[in-house]
Design a protein around this motif. Structure first.
Motif, PDB file in Angstrom:
ATOM      1  N   PRO A  65       4.554  17.044   9.524  1.00  0.00           N
ATOM      2  CA  PRO A  65       5.353  17.100  10.761  1.00  0.00           C
ATOM      3  C   PRO A  65       6.843  17.250  10.500  1.00  0.00           C
ATOM      4  O   PRO A  65       7.542  17.919  11.257  1.00  0.00           O
ATOM      5  N   SER A  66       7.333  16.657   9.428  1.00  0.00           N
ATOM      6  CA  SER A  66       8.772  16.736   9.162  1.00  0.00           C
ATOM      7  C   SER A  66       9.229  18.175   8.949  1.00  0.00           C
ATOM      8  O   SER A  66      10.378  18.524   9.258  1.00  0.00           O
ATOM      9  N   SER A  67       8.329  19.021   8.436  1.00  0.00           N
ATOM     10  CA  SER A  67       8.698  20.425   8.239  1.00  0.00           C
ATOM     11  C   SER A  67       8.917  21.142   9.565  1.00  0.00           C
ATOM     12  O   SER A  67       9.745  22.052   9.666  1.00  0.00           O
ATOM     13  N   LEU A  68       8.180  20.720  10.599  1.00  0.00           N
ATOM     14  CA  LEU A  68       8.330  21.348  11.913  1.00  0.00           C
ATOM     15  C   LEU A  68       9.678  21.015  12.527  1.00  0.00           C
ATOM     16  O   LEU A  68      10.279  21.837  13.224  1.00  0.00           O
ATOM     17  N   TYR A  69      10.147  19.804  12.265  1.00  0.00           N
ATOM     18  CA  TYR A  69      11.406  19.367  12.876  1.00  0.00           C
ATOM     19  C   TYR A  69      12.618  20.072  12.290  1.00  0.00           C
ATOM     20  O   TYR A  69      13.733  19.889  12.779  1.00  0.00           O
ATOM     21  N   ALA A  70      12.397  20.865  11.272  1.00  0.00           N
ATOM     22  CA  ALA A  70      13.481  21.710  10.781  1.00  0.00           C
ATOM     23  C   ALA A  70      13.692  22.918  11.685  1.00  0.00           C
ATOM     24  O   ALA A  70      14.692  23.624  11.560  1.00  0.00           O
ATOM     25  N   HIS A  71      12.726  23.134  12.605  1.00  0.00           N
ATOM     26  CA  HIS A  71      12.778  24.329  13.463  1.00  0.00           C
ATOM     27  C   HIS A  71      12.760  23.989  14.952  1.00  0.00           C
ATOM     28  O   HIS A  71      13.348  24.719  15.752  1.00  0.00           O
ATOM     29  N   VAL A  72      12.045  22.940  15.335  1.00  0.00           N
ATOM     30  CA  VAL A  72      12.037  22.499  16.736  1.00  0.00           C
ATOM     31  C   VAL A  72      12.499  21.048  16.785  1.00  0.00           C
ATOM     32  O   VAL A  72      12.246  20.282  15.858  1.00  0.00           O
ATOM     33  N   VAL A  73      13.170  20.699  17.860  1.00  0.00           N
ATOM     34  CA  VAL A  73      13.760  19.367  17.950  1.00  0.00           C
ATOM     35  C   VAL A  73      12.688  18.301  18.102  1.00  0.00           C
ATOM     36  O   VAL A  73      12.708  17.271  17.437  1.00  0.00           O
ATOM     37  N   ASN A  74      11.728  18.549  18.992  1.00  0.00           N
ATOM     38  CA  ASN A  74      10.676  17.581  19.296  1.00  0.00           C
ATOM     39  C   ASN A  74       9.578  18.296  20.085  1.00  0.00           C
ATOM     40  O   ASN A  74       9.631  19.518  20.275  1.00  0.00           O
ATOM     41  N   LYS A  75       8.599  17.526  20.556  1.00  0.00           N
ATOM     42  CA  LYS A  75       7.496  18.122  21.313  1.00  0.00           C
ATOM     43  C   LYS A  75       8.000  18.775  22.596  1.00  0.00           C
ATOM     44  O   LYS A  75       7.485  19.834  23.018  1.00  0.00           O
ATOM     45  N   GLU A  76       8.977  18.164  23.252  1.00  0.00           N
ATOM     46  CA  GLU A  76       9.508  18.739  24.490  1.00  0.00           C
ATOM     47  C   GLU A  76      10.157  20.095  24.224  1.00  0.00           C
ATOM     48  O   GLU A  76      10.045  21.024  25.043  1.00  0.00           O
ATOM     49  N   ASP A  77      10.840  20.220  23.103  1.00  0.00           N
ATOM     50  CA  ASP A  77      11.435  21.500  22.734  1.00  0.00           C
ATOM     51  C   ASP A  77      10.346  22.541  22.498  1.00  0.00           C
ATOM     52  O   ASP A  77      10.458  23.699  22.924  1.00  0.00           O
ATOM     53  N   LEU A  78       9.272  22.128  21.845  1.00  0.00           N
ATOM     54  CA  LEU A  78       8.142  23.035  21.630  1.00  0.00           C
ATOM     55  C   LEU A  78       7.535  23.461  22.962  1.00  0.00           C
ATOM     56  O   LEU A  78       7.235  24.650  23.170  1.00  0.00           O
ATOM     57  N   ASP A  79       7.346  22.513  23.871  1.00  0.00           N
ATOM     58  CA  ASP A  79       6.808  22.839  25.191  1.00  0.00           C
ATOM     59  C   ASP A  79       7.654  23.902  25.878  1.00  0.00           C
ATOM     60  O   ASP A  79       7.139  24.852  26.473  1.00  0.00           O
ATOM     61  N   GLU A  80       8.971  23.731  25.805  1.00  0.00           N
ATOM     62  CA  GLU A  80       9.862  24.684  26.466  1.00  0.00           C
ATOM     63  C   GLU A  80       9.755  26.066  25.836  1.00  0.00           C
ATOM     64  O   GLU A  80       9.791  27.086  26.526  1.00  0.00           O
ATOM     65  N   LEU A  81       9.601  26.105  24.522  1.00  0.00           N
ATOM     66  CA  LEU A  81       9.426  27.387  23.850  1.00  0.00           C
ATOM     67  C   LEU A  81       8.136  28.080  24.294  1.00  0.00           C
ATOM     68  O   LEU A  81       8.119  29.294  24.515  1.00  0.00           O
ATOM     69  N   LEU A  82       7.064  27.300  24.435  1.00  0.00           N
ATOM     70  CA  LEU A  82       5.782  27.880  24.847  1.00  0.00           C
ATOM     71  C   LEU A  82       5.850  28.416  26.272  1.00  0.00           C
ATOM     72  O   LEU A  82       5.420  29.549  26.543  1.00  0.00           O
ATOM     73  N   ILE A  83       6.379  27.611  27.192  1.00  0.00           N
ATOM     74  CA  ILE A  83       6.485  28.060  28.583  1.00  0.00           C
ATOM     75  C   ILE A  83       7.437  29.248  28.678  1.00  0.00           C
ATOM     76  O   ILE A  83       7.194  30.209  29.426  1.00  0.00           O
ATOM     77  N   GLY A  84       8.510  29.208  27.911  1.00  0.00           N
ATOM     78  CA  GLY A  84       9.441  30.331  27.900  1.00  0.00           C
ATOM     79  C   GLY A  84       8.780  31.618  27.447  1.00  0.00           C
ATOM     80  O   GLY A  84       9.030  32.695  28.011  1.00  0.00           O
ATOM     81  N   ARG A  85       7.917  31.512  26.436  1.00  0.00           N
ATOM     82  CA  ARG A  85       7.232  32.705  25.946  1.00  0.00           C
ATOM     83  C   ARG A  85       6.299  33.280  27.009  1.00  0.00           C
ATOM     84  O   ARG A  85       6.208  34.504  27.186  1.00  0.00           O
ATOM     85  N   LEU A  86       5.615  32.417  27.760  1.00  0.00           N
ATOM     86  CA  LEU A  86       4.745  32.900  28.840  1.00  0.00           C
ATOM     87  C   LEU A  86       5.575  33.527  29.954  1.00  0.00           C
ATOM     88  O   LEU A  86       5.198  34.561  30.514  1.00  0.00           O
ATOM     89  N   CYS A  87       6.703  32.902  30.277  1.00  0.00           N
ATOM     90  CA  CYS A  87       7.559  33.432  31.340  1.00  0.00           C
ATOM     91  C   CYS A  87       8.158  34.783  30.957  1.00  0.00           C
ATOM     92  O   CYS A  87       8.424  35.620  31.827  1.00  0.00           O
ATOM     93  N   ALA A  88       8.370  35.007  29.667  1.00  0.00           N
ATOM     94  CA  ALA A  88       8.955  36.274  29.218  1.00  0.00           C
ATOM     95  C   ALA A  88       8.057  37.456  29.536  1.00  0.00           C
ATOM     96  O   ALA A  88       8.520  38.600  29.593  1.00  0.00           O
ATOM     97  N   GLU A  89       6.758  37.200  29.754  1.00  0.00           N
ATOM     98  CA  GLU A  89       5.810  38.275  30.035  1.00  0.00           C
ATOM     99  C   GLU A  89       5.663  38.559  31.527  1.00  0.00           C
ATOM    100  O   GLU A  89       4.906  39.457  31.912  1.00  0.00           O
ATOM    101  N   ILE A  90       6.366  37.802  32.360  1.00  0.00           N
ATOM    102  CA  ILE A  90       6.281  37.997  33.807  1.00  0.00           C
ATOM    103  C   ILE A  90       7.120  39.195  34.215  1.00  0.00           C
ATOM    104  O   ILE A  90       8.287  39.326  33.835  1.00  0.00           O
ATOM    105  N   ASP A  91       6.519  40.064  35.030  1.00  0.00           N
ATOM    106  CA  ASP A  91       7.231  41.238  35.541  1.00  0.00           C
ATOM    107  C   ASP A  91       7.935  40.867  36.836  1.00  0.00           C
ATOM    108  O   ASP A  91       7.288  40.501  37.823  1.00  0.00           O
ATOM    109  N   LEU A  92       9.253  40.945  36.832  1.00  0.00           N
ATOM    110  CA  LEU A  92      10.039  40.636  38.018  1.00  0.00           C
ATOM    111  C   LEU A  92      10.456  41.945  38.695  1.00  0.00           C
ATOM    112  O   LEU A  92      11.148  42.769  38.089  1.00  0.00           O
ATOM    113  N   PRO A  93      10.062  42.146  39.945  1.00  0.00           N
ATOM    114  CA  PRO A  93      10.398  43.401  40.622  1.00  0.00           C
ATOM    115  C   PRO A  93      11.838  43.413  41.121  1.00  0.00           C
ATOM    116  O   PRO A  93      12.479  42.356  41.238  1.00  0.00           O
ATOM    117  N   GLU A  94      12.327  44.587  41.405  1.00  0.00           N
ATOM    118  CA  GLU A  94      13.621  44.718  42.075  1.00  0.00           C
ATOM    119  C   GLU A  94      13.437  44.223  43.504  1.00  0.00           C
ATOM    120  O   GLU A  94      12.571  44.708  44.230  1.00  0.00           O
TER     121      GLU A  94
END
Length: 246
Positions: free
Chosen positions: A70-99
Motif C-alpha cells: 500500500p505504501s507504494s500507492l501513496y506515492a501516486h494517490v493521496v488516499n482512497k478518497e483521491d482514488l475515488d475522485e480519479l475513478l469518477i473523473g475518468r468515467l465523467c471524461a467519457e460523457i458527451d456534453l452537447p452544445e
C-alpha cells in the motif's frame, strides 16, 4: 525532489493531468514488474470493481493486485478518497456534453443523466464514491459546467439550475447504486430478497383489507422497468424546475 502525492493531486486539478513518474520495480525473482503509475492504479482499480464490486476496492486489495505494498500507492494517490475522485473523473471524461440548445434542453439534460447512469452501472456500486464528496477534479466539474449551461439555456433560473444539478446528480447516483445492489443479490446464491413482478403481485393480492389502495393498484405499483422509472423520475424533476419569465 520528486513531487508529493498532494502536489500531483493539485496539478491534476489545475491542469487536468499531473506529473506521474513511473517507478521501475523488480520482483523477488529479479524479473522486472510493470511500473506503478496513476494510469496503472486507475486501470487496476476499475478491474477490481468490475469483477468484485466497489466494496472490494481497498488500498490493500489494490496493492495486492499490483504486486506491491500500500505504501507504494501513496506515492501516486493521496488516499482512497483521491482514488475515488480519479475513478469518477475518468468515467465523467467519457460523457458527451452537447452544445446547449434552448429548444432541446430537456432532452439534453436527460441524455447527460442517462450517460452518467450507464457509466456507473458498468462498475457495480461505484456511484458510492460520489456521495459526500466535494468535487475538485476537472473532469467531474466539466459535467457540472455542462449541465448548468444546458439548464440556463433552457431558461431555468440560476439558483434552481444549481440546486437542480445537485438533485439530479444525487438521484442518478442513488439509482445506479440501487440497481447495482439488486444485480449483486440476483447474482448471489440467495436471491430470495429479489422477486419478480408476478411474485410482487401475488404478495400484494394477499395483503389484508387494511391495504385497499395497494391491493387495487398492484398493477400500477409494479409496472415498468427500472429504466422506465428512471426516465419518469427525471421528467418530474426537470419539469419541476422553475424557469425565468420570458
Amino acid at each position: 525532489m520528486a513531487p508529493t502525492p498532494q502536489q500531483r493531486r493539485a496539478a491534476r486539478h489545475q491542469l487536468g493531468g499531473g506529473p506521474d513518474a513511473p517507478a521501475a520495480r523488480r520482483g523477488p525473482s529479479g524479473g522486472r514488474k510493470k511500473p506503478i503509475t496513476v494510469e496503472a492504479i486507475i486501470g487496476t482499480a476499475f478491474g477490481i470493481v468490475e469483477s468484485e464490486g466497489y466494496e472490494a476496492l481497498t488500498m490493500r486489495r489494490l496493492a495486492t493486485a499490483l504486486e506491491t505494498g500500500p505504501s507504494s500507492l501513496y506515492a501516486h494517490v493521496v488516499n482512497k478518497e483521491d482514488l475515488d475522485e480519479l475513478l469518477i473523473g475518468r468515467l465523467c471524461a467519457e460523457i458527451d456534453l452537447p452544445e446547449p440548445d434552448p429548444a432541446a434542453w430537456r432532452q439534453q439534460i436527460t441524455s447527460v443523466c442517462a450517460q452518467l447512469r450507464d457509466q456507473y452501472l458498468r462498475y457495480p456500486g461505484i456511484s458510492q464514491a460520489t456521495f459526500a464528496a466535494a468535487p475538485s477534479n476537472l473532469d467531474i466539474l466539466r459535467i457540472t459546467e455542462g449541465m448548468l449551461a444546458i439548464l440556463l439555456a433552457g431558461g431555468v433560473e440560476p439558483q434552481a439550475a444549481a440546486w437542480g444539478i445537485d438533485a439530479l446528480s444525487l438521484y442518478v447516483n442513488a439509482y445506479s447504486l440501487e440497481v447495482s445492489l439488486v444485480n449483486r443479490r440476483l447474482a448471489g446464491s440467495d436471491d430470495a430478497w429479489v422477486v419478480g413482478r408476478d411474485e410482487l403481485m401475488r404478495r400484494f393480492a394477499a395483503l389484508p383489507e387494511t391495504f385497499p389502495h395497494t391491493k387495487r393498484h398492484a398493477a400500477e405499483l409494479t409496472a415498468g422497468t427500472s429504466h422506465d422509472r428512471f426516465d419518469f423520475t427525471l421528467g418530474l424533476m426537470i419539469d419541476g424546475l422553475p424557469r425565468a419569465a420570458r
